[in-house]
Design a protein around this motif. Structure first.
Motif, mmCIF file in Angstrom:
data_model
loop_
_atom_site.group_PDB
_atom_site.id
_atom_site.type_symbol
_atom_site.label_atom_id
_atom_site.label_comp_id
_atom_site.label_asym_id
_atom_site.label_seq_id
_atom_site.Cartn_x
_atom_site.Cartn_y
_atom_site.Cartn_z
ATOM 1 N N ASP A 104 0.837 -1.196 0.000
ATOM 2 C CA ASP A 104 0.000 0.000 0.000
ATOM 3 C C ASP A 104 0.877 1.252 0.000
ATOM 4 O OD1 ASP A 104 -1.824 -1.978 0.378
ATOM 5 O OD2 ASP A 104 -2.414 -1.381 2.386
ATOM 6 N N GLU A 105 0.405 2.285 -0.677
ATOM 7 C CA GLU A 105 1.119 3.563 -0.701
ATOM 8 C C GLU A 105 0.155 4.695 -0.427
ATOM 9 O OE1 GLU A 105 3.561 4.437 -4.008
ATOM 10 O OE2 GLU A 105 4.662 2.539 -3.967
ATOM 11 N N THR A 106 0.662 5.732 0.234
ATOM 12 C CA THR A 106 -0.118 6.932 0.491
ATOM 13 C C THR A 106 0.847 8.106 0.564
ATOM 14 O OG1 THR A 106 -1.657 8.031 2.018
ATOM 15 C CG2 THR A 106 -0.036 6.550 2.984
ATOM 16 N N ASP A 107 0.308 9.311 0.377
ATOM 17 C CA ASP A 107 1.160 10.493 0.405
ATOM 18 C C ASP A 107 0.981 11.306 1.688
ATOM 19 O OD1 ASP A 107 -1.363 11.442 -0.030
ATOM 20 O OD2 ASP A 107 -0.939 12.354 -1.987
ATOM 21 N N ARG A 108 0.271 10.739 2.689
ATOM 22 C CA ARG A 108 0.161 11.419 3.973
ATOM 23 C C ARG A 108 -0.083 10.387 5.063
ATOM 24 N NH1 ARG A 108 -5.519 12.368 5.295
ATOM 25 N NH2 ARG A 108 -4.843 13.931 6.804
ATOM 26 N N LEU A 109 0.248 10.761 6.294
ATOM 27 C CA LEU A 109 0.058 9.876 7.433
ATOM 28 C C LEU A 109 -1.262 10.206 8.113
ATOM 29 C CD1 LEU A 109 0.978 7.747 9.466
ATOM 30 C CD2 LEU A 109 2.279 9.540 10.660
ATOM 31 N N ASP A 110 -2.233 9.339 7.939
ATOM 32 C CA ASP A 110 -3.521 9.432 8.609
ATOM 33 C C ASP A 110 -3.485 8.433 9.760
ATOM 34 O OD1 ASP A 110 -6.199 8.871 9.424
ATOM 35 O OD2 ASP A 110 -6.961 9.646 7.517
ATOM 36 N N LEU A 111 -3.364 8.915 10.986
ATOM 37 C CA LEU A 111 -3.153 8.025 12.129
ATOM 38 C C LEU A 111 -4.311 7.055 12.328
ATOM 39 C CD1 LEU A 111 -1.512 10.380 14.786
ATOM 40 C CD2 LEU A 111 -0.428 8.551 13.466
ATOM 41 N N ASP A 112 -5.528 7.527 12.184
ATOM 42 C CA ASP A 112 -6.677 6.641 12.377
ATOM 43 C C ASP A 112 -6.680 5.522 11.348
ATOM 44 O OD1 ASP A 112 -7.586 8.071 14.557
ATOM 45 O OD2 ASP A 112 -8.895 9.360 13.361
ATOM 46 N N ARG A 113 -6.454 5.864 10.096
ATOM 47 C CA ARG A 113 -6.444 4.837 9.055
ATOM 48 C C ARG A 113 -5.246 3.916 9.230
ATOM 49 N NH1 ARG A 113 -7.653 6.138 2.831
ATOM 50 N NH2 ARG A 113 -9.667 6.467 3.835
ATOM 51 N N PHE A 114 -4.118 4.470 9.623
ATOM 52 C CA PHE A 114 -2.932 3.640 9.829
ATOM 53 C C PHE A 114 -3.181 2.596 10.918
ATOM 54 C CE2 PHE A 114 0.813 2.919 12.504
ATOM 55 C CZ PHE A 114 1.603 2.229 11.602
ATOM 56 N N ARG A 115 -3.744 3.043 12.033
ATOM 57 C CA ARG A 115 -4.006 2.098 13.126
ATOM 58 C C ARG A 115 -5.029 1.040 12.710
ATOM 59 N NH1 ARG A 115 -3.979 7.108 16.400
ATOM 60 N NH2 ARG A 115 -2.003 7.186 17.553
ATOM 61 N N ARG A 116 -5.990 1.409 11.912
ATOM 62 C CA ARG A 116 -7.039 0.483 11.505
ATOM 63 C C ARG A 116 -6.559 -0.525 10.465
ATOM 64 N NH1 ARG A 116 -10.982 3.671 8.478
ATOM 65 N NH2 ARG A 116 -9.766 2.994 6.656
ATOM 66 N N ASP A 117 -5.795 -0.061 9.471
ATOM 67 C CA ASP A 117 -5.477 -0.912 8.326
ATOM 68 C C ASP A 117 -4.080 -1.521 8.355
ATOM 69 O OD1 ASP A 117 -7.971 -0.273 7.365
ATOM 70 O OD2 ASP A 117 -7.250 1.274 5.977
#
Length: 288
Positions: free
Chosen positions: A15-28
């Motif tokens: 998976d790749e993303t251009d920003r750190l979303d803490l909620d999504r990171f913890r979930r996925d």
């Protein structure tokens, strides 16, 4: 947020993303699957370490005869500094910031420097969650999932079994990704991985920092306090009768001792403390 997701390690990229979303990171992703955070390096460490910083560090390390946490290859192609936050003040400050961001009780930083296409430290897996932040040059990674490491090897790593070598075994077609300056790769604990200086790069070498949170086990956290609690239980310190211990009495005492560790009673309020209402300044006092 632009995210591309791959469900299996079938030779594609993680998976790749251009920003750190803490909620999504913890979930996925947390302890589930790797993710690449393109251009998010300054969120972890800013400014980035330069080759001048590395040269200065190597000069300091040359004068350090202890060798603790420093690993070098004789040919000079690899320098690895474990717990580098104790040596590089910028990394200590970054660790403090990241511990607060992720809610960790500690954060450590390992520094990896390679010079020579294809140089690396080999495939392995860790009992820590790692964010690899590329500082200089580029690095090629091959990564798997935590499930690609057997439960028995996970157990030995967590227990730090004497003589155990945490070499990793990648799947037949692992995920592959190239990190460039400013990119971040999250590696979940137990996920096998191998990073090497990009052989297709310009040959300038690679500098990366891994910020890590070391996992805890209930055994490592509670065993010593439990032994102290058991020592206060009569059934566990009294001389054993000739016909052996009463198992029900031992088990009941064990449960009581364990509960003092896992479910401690809240401390009673200080009876001598001055009530807050008495400490507060009366309304209007001091006004003109």
């Amino acid at each position: 947020m632009n995210t591309r997701r791959t469900e299996r390690t079938d030779g594609h990229r993680p998976d790749e993303t251009d920003r750190l979303d803490l909620d999504r990171f913890r979930r996925d992703h947390w302890r589930r699957r790797p993710v690449v955070l393109r251009g998010c390096g300054p969120r972890f460490l800013a400014p980035a370490l330069t080759w001048s910083d590395v040269t200065a560090l190597e000069a300091r390390l040359d004068g350090d005869t202890s060798g603790a946490g420093v690993h070098r290859r004789p040919d000079g192609t690899v320098l690895f500094v474990n717990q580098a936050q104790h040596t590089v003040p910028e990394l200590a400050a970054a660790c403090h910031k990241l511990a607060g961001l992720f809610g960790w009780d500690e954060c450590t930083a390992d520094l990896s420097v390679t010079r020579g296409g294809g140089a690396g430290i080999g495939c392995h897996f860790d009992h820590s969650d790692n964010f690899v932040v590329q500082q200089q040059g580029s690095k090629s990674w091959r990564v798997g999932l935590p499930g690609h490491t057997s439960r028995d090897r996970q157990r030995k790593r967590m227990l730090e079994t004497k003589g155990f070598v945490p070499s990793g075994q990648l799947p037949g077609r692992p995920w592959e990704v190239v990190l460039r300056p400013g990119d971040v790769l999250y590696l979940p604990l137990f996920a096998p991985h191998e990073g090497v200086e990009n052989p297709d790069g310009a040959g300038e070498g690679s500098v990366s920092v891994s910020f890590s949170y070391n996992a805890r086990s209930a055994l490592g956290t509670h065993l010593k306090p439990l032994l102290r609690a058991l020592a206060a239980q009569d059934a566990w310190w009294e001389p054993l009768p000739l016909d052996g211990a009463d198992p029900e009495r031992l088990e009941a005492a064990l449960v009581r001792a364990l509960r003092t560790i896992t479910r401690p009673e809240p401390e009673p309020p200080d009876q001598h403390a001055e009530p807050a209402a008495l400490r507060a300044e009366p309304a209007g006092q001091g006004e003109a």
